[in-house]
Design a protein around this motif. Structure first.
Motif, PDB file in Angstrom:
ATOM      1  N   TYR A 186       0.708  -1.262   0.088  1.00 50.60           N
ATOM      2  CA  TYR A 186      -0.147   0.042   0.003  1.00 50.60           C
ATOM      3  C   TYR A 186       0.758   1.241   0.014  1.00 50.60           C
ATOM      4  O   TYR A 186       0.463   2.326  -0.487  1.00 50.60           O
ATOM      5  CB  TYR A 186      -0.878  -0.103   1.135  1.00 50.60           C
ATOM      6  CG  TYR A 186      -1.847   1.298   1.199  1.00 50.60           C
ATOM      7  CD1 TYR A 186      -3.005   1.169   0.720  1.00 50.60           C
ATOM      8  CD2 TYR A 186      -1.635   2.276   1.874  1.00 50.60           C
ATOM      9  CE1 TYR A 186      -3.962   2.269   0.506  1.00 50.60           C
ATOM     10  CE2 TYR A 186      -2.589   3.332   1.975  1.00 50.60           C
ATOM     11  CZ  TYR A 186      -3.694   3.254   1.516  1.00 50.60           C
ATOM     12  OH  TYR A 186      -4.444   4.454   1.161  1.00 50.60           O
ATOM     13  N   ARG A 187       2.021   1.176   0.742  1.00 44.16           N
ATOM     14  CA  ARG A 187       2.775   2.303   0.996  1.00 44.16           C
ATOM     15  C   ARG A 187       3.554   2.649  -0.575  1.00 44.16           C
ATOM     16  O   ARG A 187       3.555   3.939  -1.018  1.00 44.16           O
ATOM     17  CB  ARG A 187       3.713   2.287   2.069  1.00 44.16           C
ATOM     18  CG  ARG A 187       3.254   2.336   3.256  1.00 44.16           C
ATOM     19  CD  ARG A 187       4.308   2.561   4.491  1.00 44.16           C
ATOM     20  NE  ARG A 187       3.836   1.346   5.427  1.00 44.16           N
ATOM     21  CZ  ARG A 187       4.882   0.736   5.946  1.00 44.16           C
ATOM     22  NH1 ARG A 187       6.126   0.806   5.961  1.00 44.16           N
ATOM     23  NH2 ARG A 187       4.334  -0.242   6.936  1.00 44.16           N
ATOM     24  N   VAL A 188       3.839   1.483  -1.052  1.00 47.10           N
ATOM     25  CA  VAL A 188       4.560   1.794  -2.470  1.00 47.10           C
ATOM     26  C   VAL A 188       3.785   2.405  -3.320  1.00 47.10           C
ATOM     27  O   VAL A 188       4.029   3.184  -4.326  1.00 47.10           O
ATOM     28  CB  VAL A 188       5.305   0.288  -2.665  1.00 47.10           C
ATOM     29  CG1 VAL A 188       5.653   0.432  -4.298  1.00 47.10           C
ATOM     30  CG2 VAL A 188       6.351   0.112  -1.864  1.00 47.10           C
ATOM     31  N   GLY A 189       2.523   1.673  -3.444  1.00 48.20           N
ATOM     32  CA  GLY A 189       1.284   2.142  -4.375  1.00 48.20           C
ATOM     33  C   GLY A 189       0.960   3.582  -4.311  1.00 48.20           C
ATOM     34  O   GLY A 189       0.826   4.352  -5.087  1.00 48.20           O
ATOM     35  N   LEU A 190       1.011   4.015  -2.875  1.00 46.70           N
ATOM     36  CA  LEU A 190       0.552   5.352  -2.768  1.00 46.70           C
ATOM     37  C   LEU A 190       1.665   6.359  -2.905  1.00 46.70           C
ATOM     38  O   LEU A 190       1.233   7.376  -3.362  1.00 46.70           O
ATOM     39  CB  LEU A 190       0.251   5.402  -0.833  1.00 46.70           C
ATOM     40  CG  LEU A 190      -0.787   6.801  -0.535  1.00 46.70           C
ATOM     41  CD1 LEU A 190      -1.868   6.922  -1.377  1.00 46.70           C
ATOM     42  CD2 LEU A 190      -0.522   6.720   1.066  1.00 46.70           C
ATOM     43  N   ALA A 191       2.729   5.830  -2.935  1.00 51.14           N
ATOM     44  CA  ALA A 191       3.816   6.629  -3.442  1.00 51.14           C
ATOM     45  C   ALA A 191       4.161   6.875  -4.785  1.00 51.14           C
ATOM     46  O   ALA A 191       4.778   7.763  -5.569  1.00 51.14           O
ATOM     47  CB  ALA A 191       5.326   6.140  -2.891  1.00 51.14           C
TER      48      ALA A 191
END
Length: 68
Positions: free
Chosen positions: A17-22
């Motif tokens: 999720y963090r990678v996608g949100l970035a």
């Protein structure tokens, strides 16, 4: 704390999720197992969707799945 560390699927989802949100690529998936990869990609897709909807920075806090 120990229980959180043992739940690898939840951690994989949160990291994805963090990678996608970035706004980063799904090619950065570090997982080796099929199950972990599935959860990471699911989190990445949700994060990417939130990224496209404009949820970045402080506005993404209410969408984030228990991000510390």
């Amino acid at each position: 704390m120990k229980r959180q560390k043992r739940d690898l699927t939840s951690r994989a989802y949160q990291r994805g999720y963090r990678v996608g949100l970035a706004g980063k690529s799904k090619e950065l998936c570090p997982s080796n197992t099929t199950e972990s990869t599935h959860h990471w990609l699911t989190g990445w897709r949700q994060g990417r969707s939130d990224f496209w909807d404009g949820y970045q920075g402080v506005s993404s806090i209410h969408c984030a799945p228990n991000i510390p």
